[in-house]
Design an enzyme around this catalytic site. Structure first.
Site, PDB file in Angstrom:
ATOM      1  N   HIS A  86       0.865  -1.187   0.000  1.00 42.17           N
ATOM      2  CA  HIS A  86       0.000   0.000   0.000  1.00 42.17           C
ATOM      3  C   HIS A  86       0.899   1.234   0.000  1.00 42.17           C
ATOM      4  CE1 HIS A  86      -3.858   2.139   1.489  1.00 42.17           C
ATOM      5  NE2 HIS A  86      -2.926   3.085   1.389  1.00 42.17           N
ATOM      6  N   HIS A  88       1.662   5.280  -2.244  1.00 39.60           N
ATOM      7  CA  HIS A  88       1.095   6.348  -3.081  1.00 39.60           C
ATOM      8  C   HIS A  88       2.239   6.961  -3.887  1.00 39.60           C
ATOM      9  CE1 HIS A  88      -2.974   6.541  -1.207  1.00 39.60           C
ATOM     10  NE2 HIS A  88      -2.340   6.066  -0.155  1.00 39.60           N
ATOM     11  N   LYS A  91       1.983  10.587  -5.271  1.00 36.54           N
ATOM     12  CA  LYS A  91       2.074  11.752  -4.366  1.00 36.54           C
ATOM     13  C   LYS A  91       3.471  11.954  -3.812  1.00 36.54           C
ATOM     14  CE  LYS A  91      -2.479  11.741  -2.257  1.00 36.54           C
ATOM     15  NZ  LYS A  91      -3.039  10.379  -2.354  1.00 36.54           N
ATOM     16  N   HIS A 237      -9.547   2.316   0.878  1.00 36.90           N
ATOM     17  CA  HIS A 237      -9.122   3.078   2.049  1.00 36.90           C
ATOM     18  C   HIS A 237     -10.322   3.114   3.000  1.00 36.90           C
ATOM     19  CE1 HIS A 237      -5.738   4.414  -0.309  1.00 36.90           C
ATOM     20  NE2 HIS A 237      -5.282   5.142   0.686  1.00 36.90           N
ATOM     21  N   GLU A 240     -10.321   5.889   7.967  1.00 39.08           N
ATOM     22  CA  GLU A 240      -9.050   6.470   8.427  1.00 39.08           C
ATOM     23  C   GLU A 240      -9.376   7.688   9.292  1.00 39.08           C
ATOM     24  OE1 GLU A 240      -6.321   7.429   5.278  1.00 39.08           O
ATOM     25  OE2 GLU A 240      -4.694   7.864   6.684  1.00 39.08           O
ATOM     26  N   ASP A 337       2.515   3.147   3.006  1.00 32.70           N
ATOM     27  CA  ASP A 337       1.633   4.277   2.750  1.00 32.70           C
ATOM     28  C   ASP A 337       2.432   5.421   2.128  1.00 32.70           C
ATOM     29  OD1 ASP A 337      -0.920   5.197   2.515  1.00 32.70           O
ATOM     30  OD2 ASP A 337      -1.130   5.872   4.574  1.00 32.70           O
ATOM     31  N   ASN A 338       2.233   6.638   2.592  1.00 33.37           N
ATOM     32  CA  ASN A 338       2.793   7.806   1.901  1.00 33.37           C
ATOM     33  C   ASN A 338       4.263   8.024   2.235  1.00 33.37           C
ATOM     34  OD1 ASN A 338      -0.236   8.191   2.441  1.00 33.37           O
ATOM     35  ND2 ASN A 338       0.176   9.606   0.782  1.00 33.37           N
TER      36      ASN A 338
HETATM   37  N1  LIG Z   1      -3.505   7.892   4.038  1.00 33.74           N
HETATM   38  C1  LIG Z   1      -3.940   8.383   2.863  1.00 33.74           C
HETATM   39  C2  LIG Z   1      -5.278   8.555   2.581  1.00 33.74           C
HETATM   40  C3  LIG Z   1      -5.643   9.047   1.368  1.00 33.74           C
HETATM   41  N2  LIG Z   1      -4.714   9.355   0.462  1.00 33.74           N
HETATM   42  C4  LIG Z   1      -3.424   9.189   0.746  1.00 33.74           C
HETATM   43  O1  LIG Z   1      -2.545   9.474  -0.080  1.00 33.74           O
HETATM   44  N3  LIG Z   1      -3.043   8.703   1.942  1.00 33.74           N
END
Ligand SMILES: Nc1ccnc(=O)[nH]1
Length: 446
Positions: A86, A88, A91, A237, A240, A337-338
């Site tokens: 997972h 991104h 970004k 997602h 969160e 993640d990011n």
């Molecule tokens: N945690 C996240 C939620 C939504 N978009 C993202 O890039 N990251």
């Protein structure tokens, strides 16, 4: 004595066949059990590499062919290359151009949108994706799933680029992609059809973030219906947020059961589950297990974004009920993640860092015997690639060699001196220089 540096001439860079002698292997990653005792889930063994593949995995001390050159691991761990399920990539690394002024989820959502609309051309996304993939590769990752922000115009632009990047990286990193958008956006048929066409053309997955509301179930029905029509897997997602009223995880599990959905479904985050009372959480976990929904926790990003209020100290870690989900029979894994964007200011797509932090944040330790599964076999299975993230005779010798012998050694240092083998050869682990991104992000002095 063997010198443990990646670029030293020696069997790891030249010999067509050699032995990684006296290694410790995480037993949980062995495709076939080895007849040797394990201590804290680590088995002492020697690996024969030949023609770029794992030719044999032998209990330590059962000497292989004495004519083969030896790389002496001196008890150090050998892992399969890792799975980051997972991320991104689209970004990644925008932080210097677009920081998150509040450091929280709402702040991230709003400023990412600004950056996307102002800057995300194909060239911009490509340069940052390439940078991220070079990091992941150097750290020893072999399979990456990325979510792609898929609101117009990026439902076209990013997916066209993704296919190009996947072809370019084939053989180094296997890439999968998931469409990320609010699930309610599927109410617009023209948009949804166009998005589905791109996802199908790209061999991708559908996903997005469902929200609580009167149309939650009908939104999910539309998404599951499309997935069934096109034979797509789904990766969401989910919840969160710290709001215990966020219960879309249960709604997703219900949708799987209602549709008899046979594809794979993954739910990322699931933070609010940890804020619900025990009985309610237990009912949801039971449904998740029955529906076969895989759960991926993103511990670094969750701890960063959740429970952040200016001037206050965080009181919870932001992560889902990882142990309870596993005990209830759900598949669980962790991922990055990011990276260096408003959702997470740090990170380098280093799955070893993710593992180390996950152990600490989620208490995957004591015992650590099977913990290594969370970045190897567990995510590989959820991604439909059980051939990756395991140690198996006949597979490519895609391995990470650590000097660390025991868990306390592995988890106490960043393992910057690890050696990564791809097809049996030590790769150049030099990380890309951030200065390469200066022109893209607007170089800043001071
Ligand atoms: N945690 C996240 C939620 C939504 N978009 C993202 O890039 N990251």
């Amino acid at each position: 004595m063997t010198v443990m540096t990646p670029h030293a001439p020696g069997p790891l860079s030249t010999a067509p066949a050699y032995v990684l002698d006296d290694a410790r292997l995480p037993a949980v990653t062995l495709a076939e059990p080895l007849d040797a005792p394990a201590t804290e889930g680590l088995v002492r063994a020697s690996i024969v590499v030949a023609g770029g593949r794992i030719a044999a995995i032998l209990p330590y001390g059962t000497a292989p062919d004495p004519a083969l050159p030896v790389h002496d691991m001196r008890g150090g761990q050998v892992w399969p290359c890792l799975v980051d399920m997972h991320t991104h990539l689209d970004k990644g690394h925008i932080w210097p151009r677009q920081p998150n002024p509040t450091g929280d989820f709402a702040g991230a959502l709003s400023v990412v949108r600004l950056d996307r609309m102002a800057h995300w051309s194909a060239a911009d996304i490509e340069a940052r994706m390439e940078f991220g993939l070079r990091c992941a590769y150097a750290h020893g990752t072999r399979l990456v799933r990325t979510h792609l922000d898929s609101l117009p115009p990026h439902h076209d632009l990013s997916w066209d680029l993704f296919r190009e990047m996947r072809a370019r990286w084939a053989g180094r990193i296997e890439l999968q992609a998931v469409a990320l958008m609010p699930v309610e956006a599927t109410r617009d048929p023209a948009y949804f059809e166009a998005l589905l066409a791109q996802v199908v053309r790209s061999g991708g997955l559908i996903g997005g973030h469902p929200e609580m509301g009167p149309e939650l179930d009908s939104d999910l029905d539309r998404l599951f219906g499309a997935a069934m029509e096109h034979g797509l897997d789904i990766d969401f997602h989910i919840d969160e947020t710290r709001d215990p009223g966020a219960k879309t995880l249960a709604a997703v599990a219900d949708a799987v059961l209602r549709h008899g959905f046979e594809g794979k479904v993954v739910a990322g985050h699931c933070c609010s589950l940890a804020r619900q009372d025990g009985d309610e959480a237990a009912r949801t976990i039971d449904k998740v297990a029955r529906a076969g929904v895989g759960i991926v926790s993103l511990p670094m990003c969750n701890m960063y974004l959740q429970d952040r209020f200016a001037g206050l100290t965080p009181r919870w870690r932001g992560v889902t009920l990882f142990h309870e989900l596993a005990a209830g029979g759900a598949d669980v894994a962790v991922a990055s993640d990011n990276t260096r964007d408003p959702f997470y200011a740090y990170g380098d797509l280093d799955a070893v860092e993710v593992f180390r932090e996950a152990v600490r944040i989620l208490h995957l330790d004591h015992p650590l015997d099977t913990a290594a599964r969370v970045v190897t076999t567990a995510p590989a299975a959820m991604l439909g690639r059980p051939d990756i993230g395991r140690l198996k005779v006949g597979d490519p010798a895609d391995l990470i060699l650590f000097s660390a012998r025991h868990w306390s050694e592995l988890l106490s240092r960043p393992q910057a001196d690890r050696i990564v083998l791809r097809d049996g050869r030590a790769i150049d682990r030099t990380l890309p220089d951030y200065r390469e991104l200066d022109a893209l992000l607007g170089a800043r002095d001071g």
